[in-house]
Design an enzyme around this catalytic site. Structure first.
Site: not given
Length: 331
Positions: A119, A144, A148, A199
């Protein structure tokens, strides 16, 4: 020659404040606080970035030293901070920055590379953070995400950033159980996604405005619309490598609904190169997609072109620019 936004923000040190385009336009960072000078590359202690970011007061943070800051743990940034890397070369490695329950943050002209651990993101924005502008940063090779944005964090602009050497680049919206992420609003513009696999971004629930970005050589897809998301893709450049599909739709069921849904994408003025298959779903809910003008009146945009593509390859990410002087203005 393409014209980029923000031509006026490097004249005076604090001219960045309140100048972002898009959803992060209200971010003022440490405008009303004193200057804090980072004088050491140490992870913690006097003169360190961590010490400045932990202070519960507005600060405009600048660097008096160049080099690598090896973070042993996430560096938490408290509200009303500007982390201004102009004039130096600052690279973060090990871990990243965490924007948790904070507001009015500006992060400018920094590099992030080699973050390790479960993470671990380059910049992690969660939960309940808002009024954030990330500008002219280079990000690559984290375990990760690179950036985000989840758990009800909103009103964020990401501009002039360079993304490379990475898999899951940017996640916006946590998972289908986090229905509070319906509030998320993000603008991404004039960024260069250079060979990142997927992404760019992937979105759940939120509203995202993409304009004048250049995305090339992805390995899975360029942009993904998951549950209930709305993506407005405007005058971007998508250049395929081996994988040709630009837009992907993933169907998921929100925790408070009984029917699974994907998201929606509207493509306007996008340039598709090297055999890109947009795979855009048309005639399905397009009238339900938000328009950016409902939220902000203007943004700096031009037609997607070879000229824009060339400029974005040079003018995104960390730049060797001097730190502007702090000029006093008369009241």
């Amino acid at each position: 020659m393409a014209s980029l936004p923000y031509a006026d923000v490097d004249s005076n040190l604090r001219d960045l404040a309140g100048k972002a385009e898009g959803f992060g336009r209200l971010a003022i960072g440490g405008l009303h606080g004193p200057i804090y000078s980072v004088t050491t590359l140490a992870d913690d202690g006097p003169g360190s970035l961590r010490e400045g970011c932990s202070r519960q007061e507005p600060l405009w943070i600048v660097f008096e030293i160049s080099g690598t800051i090896n973070l042993s743990s996430y560096l938490s940034v408290s509200s009303y901070k500007t982390i201004d890397g102009r004039g130096q070369m600052i690279k973060f490695t090990g871990k990243g920055l965490r924007l948790k329950e904070c507001e009015h943050i500006i992060i400018c002209n920094l590099e992030f590379e080699g973050g390790r651990g479960h993470d671990v993101d380059g910049i992690q924005i969660k939960p309940n953070s808002r009024h954030i502008w990330i500008d002219r940063c280079s990000l690559h090779d984290y375990d990760d995400g690179l950036i985000d944005i989840t758990r009800q964090s909103t009103d964020i602009t990401i501009s002039r950033c360079y993304f490379s050497q990475h898999d899951k680049t940017m996640l916006i919206g946590a998972d289908p159980s986090h229905i509070g992420d319906r509030c998320i609003r993000v603008t991404i513009h004039h960024c260069f996604f250079d060979g990142t696999r997927q992404r760019q971004p992937r979105v759940r629930f939120g509203k995202v405005h993409l304009y004048n970005n250049y995305t090339r050589n992805w390995s899975v897809y360029a942009v993904c619309a998951s549950v209930e998301s709305q993506i407005y893709s405007q005058n971007n450049i998508y250049e395929a490598g081996e994988k040709k599909v630009a837009f992907k739709y993933y169907t998921e069921m929100a925790a408070d609904m009984e029917e699974a849904k994907s998201g929606l994408i509207r493509s306007e003025g996008d340039l598709f190169l090297n055999g890109v298959q947009s795979c855009l779903l048309t005639g399905i809910g397009e009238e339900c997609i938000f328009h950016p003008s409902e939220y902000y009146p203007t943004w700096t945009m031009e037609m997607a072109s070879d000229s824009l593509k060339s400029v974005l390859q040079v003018c995104t990410g960390w730049q060797a620019i001097p730190r502007p002087a702090e000029l006093m203005t008369s009241a």
